[in-house]
Design a protein around this motif. Sequence first.
Motif, PDB file in Angstrom:
ATOM      1  N   GLU A  38       0.849  -1.191   0.000  1.00 40.57           N
ATOM      2  CA  GLU A  38       0.000   0.000   0.000  1.00 40.57           C
ATOM      3  C   GLU A  38       0.879   1.232   0.000  1.00 40.57           C
ATOM      4  O   GLU A  38       1.945   1.245   0.620  1.00 40.57           O
ATOM      5  N   ARG A  39       0.438   2.249  -0.724  1.00 39.56           N
ATOM      6  CA  ARG A  39       1.133   3.547  -0.755  1.00 39.56           C
ATOM      7  C   ARG A  39       2.627   3.402  -1.010  1.00 39.56           C
ATOM      8  O   ARG A  39       3.456   3.851  -0.230  1.00 39.56           O
ATOM      9  N   VAL A  40       2.954   2.787  -2.131  1.00 38.65           N
ATOM     10  CA  VAL A  40       4.353   2.588  -2.505  1.00 38.65           C
ATOM     11  C   VAL A  40       4.860   3.867  -3.168  1.00 38.65           C
ATOM     12  O   VAL A  40       4.333   4.292  -4.200  1.00 38.65           O
ATOM     13  N   LYS A  41       5.860   4.486  -2.554  1.00 43.39           N
ATOM     14  CA  LYS A  41       6.411   5.727  -3.067  1.00 43.39           C
ATOM     15  C   LYS A  41       7.592   5.434  -3.988  1.00 43.39           C
ATOM     16  O   LYS A  41       8.457   4.630  -3.663  1.00 43.39           O
ATOM     17  N   THR A  42       7.593   6.104  -5.149  1.00 38.77           N
ATOM     18  CA  THR A  42       8.696   5.989  -6.096  1.00 38.77           C
ATOM     19  C   THR A  42       9.118   7.398  -6.484  1.00 38.77           C
ATOM     20  O   THR A  42       8.443   8.373  -6.146  1.00 38.77           O
ATOM     21  N   LYS A  43      10.200   7.510  -7.231  1.00 37.16           N
ATOM     22  CA  LYS A  43      10.640   8.824  -7.703  1.00 37.16           C
ATOM     23  C   LYS A  43       9.592   9.467  -8.605  1.00 37.16           C
ATOM     24  O   LYS A  43       9.478  10.683  -8.669  1.00 37.16           O
ATOM     25  N   ALA A  44       8.823   8.640  -9.309  1.00 34.89           N
ATOM     26  CA  ALA A  44       7.835   9.153 -10.260  1.00 34.89           C
ATOM     27  C   ALA A  44       6.472   9.434  -9.630  1.00 34.89           C
ATOM     28  O   ALA A  44       5.636  10.081 -10.239  1.00 34.89           O
ATOM     29  N   GLY A  45       6.242   8.945  -8.423  1.00 38.37           N
ATOM     30  CA  GLY A  45       4.943   9.142  -7.782  1.00 38.37           C
ATOM     31  C   GLY A  45       4.601   7.970  -6.886  1.00 38.37           C
ATOM     32  O   GLY A  45       5.432   7.103  -6.635  1.00 38.37           O
ATOM     33  N   GLU A  46       3.353   7.956  -6.444  1.00 37.12           N
ATOM     34  CA  GLU A  46       2.915   6.933  -5.492  1.00 37.12           C
ATOM     35  C   GLU A  46       1.940   5.966  -6.155  1.00 37.12           C
ATOM     36  O   GLU A  46       1.119   6.367  -6.971  1.00 37.12           O
ATOM     37  N   ILE A  47       2.066   4.701  -5.778  1.00 37.99           N
ATOM     38  CA  ILE A  47       1.123   3.666  -6.218  1.00 37.99           C
ATOM     39  C   ILE A  47       0.258   3.350  -5.007  1.00 37.99           C
ATOM     40  O   ILE A  47       0.768   2.962  -3.960  1.00 37.99           O
ATOM     41  N   ASP A  48      -1.060   3.513  -5.142  1.00 39.18           N
ATOM     42  CA  ASP A  48      -1.951   3.359  -3.989  1.00 39.18           C
ATOM     43  C   ASP A  48      -1.968   1.936  -3.452  1.00 39.18           C
ATOM     44  O   ASP A  48      -1.804   1.724  -2.251  1.00 39.18           O
ATOM     45  N   LEU A  49      -2.203   0.965  -4.319  1.00 40.59           N
ATOM     46  CA  LEU A  49      -2.281  -0.441  -3.901  1.00 40.59           C
ATOM     47  C   LEU A  49      -1.583  -1.318  -4.928  1.00 40.59           C
ATOM     48  O   LEU A  49      -1.658  -1.055  -6.135  1.00 40.59           O
ATOM     49  N   ILE A  50      -0.939  -2.361  -4.433  1.00 42.69           N
ATOM     50  CA  ILE A  50      -0.424  -3.402  -5.315  1.00 42.69           C
ATOM     51  C   ILE A  50      -1.063  -4.699  -4.839  1.00 42.69           C
ATOM     52  O   ILE A  50      -0.994  -5.034  -3.652  1.00 42.69           O
ATOM     53  N   VAL A  51      -1.747  -5.377  -5.762  1.00 44.52           N
ATOM     54  CA  VAL A  51      -2.479  -6.593  -5.414  1.00 44.52           C
ATOM     55  C   VAL A  51      -2.074  -7.722  -6.353  1.00 44.52           C
ATOM     56  O   VAL A  51      -1.614  -7.479  -7.464  1.00 44.52           O
ATOM     57  N   ARG A  52      -2.284  -8.962  -5.876  1.00 42.56           N
ATOM     58  CA  ARG A  52      -1.856 -10.129  -6.645  1.00 42.56           C
ATOM     59  C   ARG A  52      -2.927 -11.208  -6.579  1.00 42.56           C
ATOM     60  O   ARG A  52      -3.602 -11.371  -5.567  1.00 42.56           O
ATOM     61  N   ARG A  53      -3.037 -11.921  -7.666  1.00 44.44           N
ATOM     62  CA  ARG A  53      -3.722 -13.212  -7.669  1.00 44.44           C
ATOM     63  C   ARG A  53      -2.973 -14.075  -8.670  1.00 44.44           C
ATOM     64  O   ARG A  53      -2.079 -13.591  -9.355  1.00 44.44           O
ATOM     65  N   THR A  54      -3.296 -15.317  -8.754  1.00 46.07           N
ATOM     66  CA  THR A  54      -2.525 -16.262  -9.556  1.00 46.07           C
ATOM     67  C   THR A  54      -2.249 -15.704 -10.954  1.00 46.07           C
ATOM     68  O   THR A  54      -3.170 -15.377 -11.691  1.00 46.07           O
TER      69      THR A  54
END
Length: 125
Positions: A38-54
């Motif tokens: 959640e809220r992954v900060k990068t130089k280019a901006g923030e990613i709100d959520l990262i989710v996974r399924r198969t």
Amino acid sequence: MSASRTPEQRRDADSRGREGEAQAAMFLVQQGWQVVAERVKTKAGEIDLIVRRTGLVAFVEVKWRARAASLADAIDERRLKRVAAAVEGVWQDYATNGEDIRIDVILLAPGRPPTHIENAWMPLG
């Protein structure tokens, strides 16, 4: 875009954003996704959520609006390009087993179910 916000307005907006992200995460878990970040900060901006399924990792932009009518303008190409730039820098850290990746959007407003837009932006390459 409105004039600059006061610190209180920024705190309120941040609080609403966090609540929206929590609501979106619950919705995605109910759909069979696993939240991995959640809220992954990068130089280019923030990613709100990262989710996974198969076989799939989705990088999710969450937009919350006080009025459902405002959702039509909540996401545009400029915002999606910013998210795509952020994803470009970190996708390898999350799609470690050859999973496909995509960028999704969750739109939220009071009194209506979440709208999940899959493949809102197709990364190049």
